[in-house]
Motif scaffolding. Structure first.
Motif, PDB file in Angstrom:
ATOM      1  N   GLU A   1      57.331  28.313  56.516  1.00  0.00           N
ATOM      2  CA  GLU A   1      57.871  29.514  57.151  1.00  0.00           C
ATOM      3  C   GLU A   1      58.256  29.284  58.617  1.00  0.00           C
ATOM      4  O   GLU A   1      58.949  30.093  59.223  1.00  0.00           O
ATOM      5  N   CYS A   2      57.771  28.168  59.180  1.00  0.00           N
ATOM      6  CA  CYS A   2      57.898  27.944  60.623  1.00  0.00           C
ATOM      7  C   CYS A   2      59.311  27.502  61.009  1.00  0.00           C
ATOM      8  O   CYS A   2      59.928  26.669  60.338  1.00  0.00           O
ATOM      9  N   GLU A   3      59.787  28.045  62.103  1.00  0.00           N
ATOM     10  CA  GLU A   3      61.101  27.631  62.601  1.00  0.00           C
ATOM     11  C   GLU A   3      60.985  26.790  63.864  1.00  0.00           C
ATOM     12  O   GLU A   3      61.904  26.053  64.208  1.00  0.00           O
TER      13      GLU A   3
ATOM     14  N   ASP B   1      52.365  26.007  52.520  1.00  0.00           N
ATOM     15  CA  ASP B   1      52.882  27.356  52.211  1.00  0.00           C
ATOM     16  C   ASP B   1      53.118  28.148  53.509  1.00  0.00           C
ATOM     17  O   ASP B   1      54.024  28.975  53.590  1.00  0.00           O
ATOM     18  N   LYS B   2      52.265  27.875  54.520  1.00  0.00           N
ATOM     19  CA  LYS B   2      52.469  28.510  55.830  1.00  0.00           C
ATOM     20  C   LYS B   2      53.518  27.748  56.635  1.00  0.00           C
ATOM     21  O   LYS B   2      54.383  28.342  57.277  1.00  0.00           O
TER      22      LYS B   2
ATOM     23  N   PHE C   1      51.453  29.535  62.819  1.00  0.00           N
ATOM     24  CA  PHE C   1      50.975  30.051  61.522  1.00  0.00           C
ATOM     25  C   PHE C   1      49.552  29.591  61.185  1.00  0.00           C
ATOM     26  O   PHE C   1      49.101  29.775  60.062  1.00  0.00           O
TER      27      PHE C   1
ATOM     28  N   ASP D   1      60.804  21.314  50.003  1.00  0.00           N
ATOM     29  CA  ASP D   1      60.491  22.143  51.174  1.00  0.00           C
ATOM     30  C   ASP D   1      60.442  21.259  52.415  1.00  0.00           C
ATOM     31  O   ASP D   1      59.846  20.171  52.387  1.00  0.00           O
TER      32      ASP D   1
END
Lengths: 93, 262
Positions: free
Chosen positions: A25-27, A21-22, A86, A49
């Motif tokens: 979000e990471c790029e 879930d974290k 994150f 995902d």
């Protein structure tokens, strides 16, 4: 979701946990480049995902692959955990 | 709509045919050396059983250790999502799924919405898998079915110290030489596996209701040992080995509906 990759045997539990879930979000995906043993890969999971996971062929050897980053004394921060923006990575040992 | 789930496991391939949410056929065969050929043969055999042809099947979804070699699979899923989906279909209040197969054990924790929150897989150590019970049954010179039933007749608690399937076999031999009754050894074996599985479950957290799936769930001795170790009721579905293929067929159907309505 917390995905635990690794194994347990008679000597202990050796799991790398990735909080997807974290991670989603990471790029930067900095963990991939940070790991000297090339444990991390970026792949699509069952929920479509794009997340980091431990490469299939490394899951049964994490204890040994991670050993160079875990000296008995003067242990520095683990590169994968230090680079993750994150705090999505944990080691069980 | 007819969807097919194929669970290409380490030892057996399981197949489930689903028609509009109802199971219409299941099949199982050994994986052998060529999972691709074995999957295709099982597919043809099950199609013939229900009087269908390949063109009647809308979509195939594969899971299991050999999921990437299943011919014709449109969707390829890990066992985690397939087991979770299948278990929640059979019992919607399930929050913890424990899957013990021939070569690996798996613990999955879901939330109220059925989303997987946490999972752990132990695919290295045989001491928490079906392969261990098979080796121990051989050492005790009983069948797998007898091993489970024998275990239920014992109330003794014989500790097995070995944490490894190989060393545990030597320990079983030592216990036999010490004239320990077979039923007590059988219970010790199941208690040892339950302890290994419990340890993995603690990693993901245990929330009731708990469902045990996978082929080892057919072993009544192990089920009893796991219930005792968990101090909770552990539900076992009627056909625990087909939960993965059922989940795969259900997810295939979900995705087809999503695509059609998108």
């Amino acid at each position: 979701m917390k995905a635990n990759y690794g194994y347990m045997d008679g000597s202990g539990d050796y799991f790398i946990t990735i909080d997807t879930d974290k991670c989603v979000e990471c790029e930067t995906r900095a963990c991939v480049a940070a790991c000297p043993a090339n444990l991390f890969v970026i792949e699509e999971d069952d929920w479509d995902d794009l997340v980091a996971l431990i490469a299939q062929d490394k899951r049964k050897s994490v204890k040994y692959d991670c050993a160079p980053c875990k000296p008995v004394t003067d242990r520095p921060p683990l590169p994968c955990m230090a680079e993750c923006p994150f705090d999505a990575i944990e080691h069980s040992w | 709509m007819i969807t097919v789930g194929i669970d290409a496991g380490a030892k057996n391939i399981k197949i489930t045919f689903l028609k509009d949410g109802e199971v219409i056929a299941t099949g199982i065969s050994p994986s052998g050396f060529d999972q691709n050929a074995a999957s295709e043969a099982l597919m043809n055999e099950t199609l013939a059983k229900v009087g269908l042809t390949h063109s009647d099947v809308d979509v195939i979804c594969s899971t299991g250790a050999g999921r990437k070699v299943v011919p014709g699979a449109k969707h390829v899923l890990t066992e985690v999502s397939a087991m979770a989906r299948g278990s929640l279909f059979l019992r919607p209040d399930v929050r913890t799924v424990i899957d013990v197969g021939a070569e690996e054990g798996r613990a999955i924790r879901c939330n109220e919405a059925g989303k997987v929150e946490d999972f752990a897989v132990n695919e290295k150590c045989a001491a928490g898998s079906g392969a261990f019970t098979e080796a121990m049954a051989r050492a005790l010179e009983v069948s797998l079915e007898e091993l489970g039933k024998l275990s239920l007749t014992s109330s003794a608690s014989v500790p097995m110290n070995a944490q490894c399937a190989v060393f545990a076999e030597s320990e079983v031999i030592s216990l036999l030489h010490a004239s320990t009754p077979k039923q007590d050894i059988a219970k010790a074996i199941h208690d040892a596996i339950a302890s290994r599985i419990m340890s993995m479950c603690r990693r993901v957290g245990i929330n009731p209701a708990i469902m045990l799936v996978g082929g080892v769930a057919r072993n009544v001795g192990f089920v009893q040992s796991l219930r005792t170790a968990m101090e909770e009721e552990v539900f076992v579905p009627d056909n625990p080995e087909f939960v993965g293929s059922l989940g795969a067929a259900l997810i295939a159907a979900d995705r087809e509906v999503e695509t059609a309505t998108a």
